[in-house]
Design an enzyme around this catalytic site. Structure first.
Site, PDB file in Angstrom:
ATOM      1  N   ARG A  90       0.805  -1.216   0.000  1.00  0.00           N
ATOM      2  CA  ARG A  90       0.000   0.000   0.000  1.00  0.00           C
ATOM      3  C   ARG A  90       0.832   1.258   0.000  1.00  0.00           C
ATOM      4  O   ARG A  90       0.295   2.354   0.103  1.00  0.00           O
ATOM      5  CB  ARG A  90      -1.057   0.000   1.090  1.00  0.00           C
ATOM      6  CG  ARG A  90      -0.571  -0.017   2.468  1.00  0.00           C
ATOM      7  CD  ARG A  90      -1.607  -0.643   3.374  1.00  0.00           C
ATOM      8  NE  ARG A  90      -2.822   0.073   3.573  1.00  0.00           N
ATOM      9  CZ  ARG A  90      -4.009  -0.536   3.809  1.00  0.00           C
ATOM     10  NH1 ARG A  90      -4.127  -1.841   3.792  1.00  0.00           N
ATOM     11  NH2 ARG A  90      -5.059   0.154   4.057  1.00  0.00           N
ATOM     12  N   ARG A 127     -20.748  -1.040   6.842  1.00  0.00           N
ATOM     13  CA  ARG A 127     -20.116  -2.377   6.927  1.00  0.00           C
ATOM     14  C   ARG A 127     -20.352  -2.987   8.313  1.00  0.00           C
ATOM     15  O   ARG A 127     -20.242  -2.322   9.342  1.00  0.00           O
ATOM     16  CB  ARG A 127     -18.613  -2.261   6.682  1.00  0.00           C
ATOM     17  CG  ARG A 127     -17.903  -3.607   6.922  1.00  0.00           C
ATOM     18  CD  ARG A 127     -16.512  -3.650   6.382  1.00  0.00           C
ATOM     19  NE  ARG A 127     -15.690  -2.533   6.778  1.00  0.00           N
ATOM     20  CZ  ARG A 127     -14.565  -2.187   6.157  1.00  0.00           C
ATOM     21  NH1 ARG A 127     -14.144  -2.867   5.123  1.00  0.00           N
ATOM     22  NH2 ARG A 127     -13.862  -1.154   6.571  1.00  0.00           N
ATOM     23  N   ARG A 170      -7.465   7.327   7.736  1.00  0.00           N
ATOM     24  CA  ARG A 170      -7.097   6.266   6.772  1.00  0.00           C
ATOM     25  C   ARG A 170      -7.155   6.793   5.340  1.00  0.00           C
ATOM     26  O   ARG A 170      -6.297   6.486   4.518  1.00  0.00           O
ATOM     27  CB  ARG A 170      -8.035   5.055   6.935  1.00  0.00           C
ATOM     28  CG  ARG A 170      -7.725   4.238   8.192  1.00  0.00           C
ATOM     29  CD  ARG A 170      -8.891   3.378   8.627  1.00  0.00           C
ATOM     30  NE  ARG A 170      -9.269   2.385   7.651  1.00  0.00           N
ATOM     31  CZ  ARG A 170     -10.467   1.780   7.619  1.00  0.00           C
ATOM     32  NH1 ARG A 170     -11.389   2.084   8.516  1.00  0.00           N
ATOM     33  NH2 ARG A 170     -10.714   0.872   6.718  1.00  0.00           N
TER      34      ARG A 170
END
Ligand code: AP5
Length: 213
Positions: A90, A127, A170
């Site tokens: 990442r 989620r 994030r």
């Protein structure tokens, strides 16, 4: 057929969802560093304790830890024919370290999942997960009984790092890191851009077209 795939995309893009579908299609393992780290947290290991603090802040776990973890996992026999990497590499430093340490680390395809920020927030806030890692969405993929996992009957919860504050961090980290990583895979000639908007089945269909080319 392409069998080594890296999925790039923001938190909540649907990397895990697509990775599971592609892993089934291709018969190769789905390897997610986030899931591996959460397993360490659940097992209460030293690594898990250190990783939890970092994950709950929205920052990245140190490169040497995740690269070692990924290399160890991909060295197992079930990954010899290929893999779907979700959440790793990442940042470009991880990709370079991975290529130094693992023969065949350059994927056949790096799918760069594009989805707008509003949709990412909608996906993340809706989620729900079970302790064994099954993933749902309250609107787009609800369980048969509200709050209960279809697979094992366990109670569904939100991830600790899915709070508004941590998600913002994030996303900030993602925006900082994604540019050089995309350039890296583009220069290697393996980057493919994937429209990740719309229903998960539509995204899956588009991804299959890209990896079949
Ligand atoms: P990680 O677990 O990798 O999280 P992430 O990259 O932020 O991605 P997410 O798991 O949030 O989302 P996803 O893209 O997989 O989406 P999903 O399929 O679940 O990493 C967590 C943390 O661990 C990091 O912050 C870091 O601290 C650490 N870490 C991990 N790897 C690391 C590394 N390499 N280096 C350093 N640190 C590392 O989908 C989201 C929701 O949307 C679900 O509810 C799903 O049902 C729904 N959905 C999916 N697709 C669709 C669709 N097409 N339409 C509607 N809903 C959809």
């Amino acid at each position: 057929m392409v069998r080594r795939i890296v999925l790039l995309g923001p938190p909540g893009a649907g990397k895990g969802t697509l990775a599971r579908q592609l892993a089934d299609d291709l018969g190769v393992p789905h390897v997610a560093t986030g899931d591996m780290l959460r397993a360490e947290v659940a097992d209460g290991t030293d690594l898990g304790r250190r990783a939890k603090k970092i994950m709950d802040s929205g920052e990245l776990v140190p490169d040497e830890i995740v690269v070692e973890m990924a290399v160890e996992r991909l060295s197992r026999a079930d990954a010899a024919a290929g893999w779907i990497l979700d959440g790793f590499p990442r940042e470009v430093e991880q990709a370079i370290d991975f290529e130094r340490q693992f023969a065949g680390a350059v994927p056949d395809t790096a799918l760069y999942m594009r989805v707008d920020r509003e949709e990412v927030i909608r996906r993340i806030t809706g989620r729900r997960v079970c302790p064994r890692g099954h993933v749902y969405h309250v609107e787009s993929n609800p369980p048969r009984t509200e709050g209960v996992c279809d697979e094992d009957g366990l109670r569904l919860t939100q991830r600790d790092d899915d709070t508004q504050e941590v998600v913002a961090k994030r996303l900030e980290v993602y925006v900082e890191e994604i540019g050089p990583l995309v350039t890296h895979y583009d220069e290697l000639g393996v980057l493919r851009r994937l429209d990740a908007s719309g229903h998960a089945d539509a995204v899956h269909g588009r991804a299959l077209e890209l990896v079949s080319k």
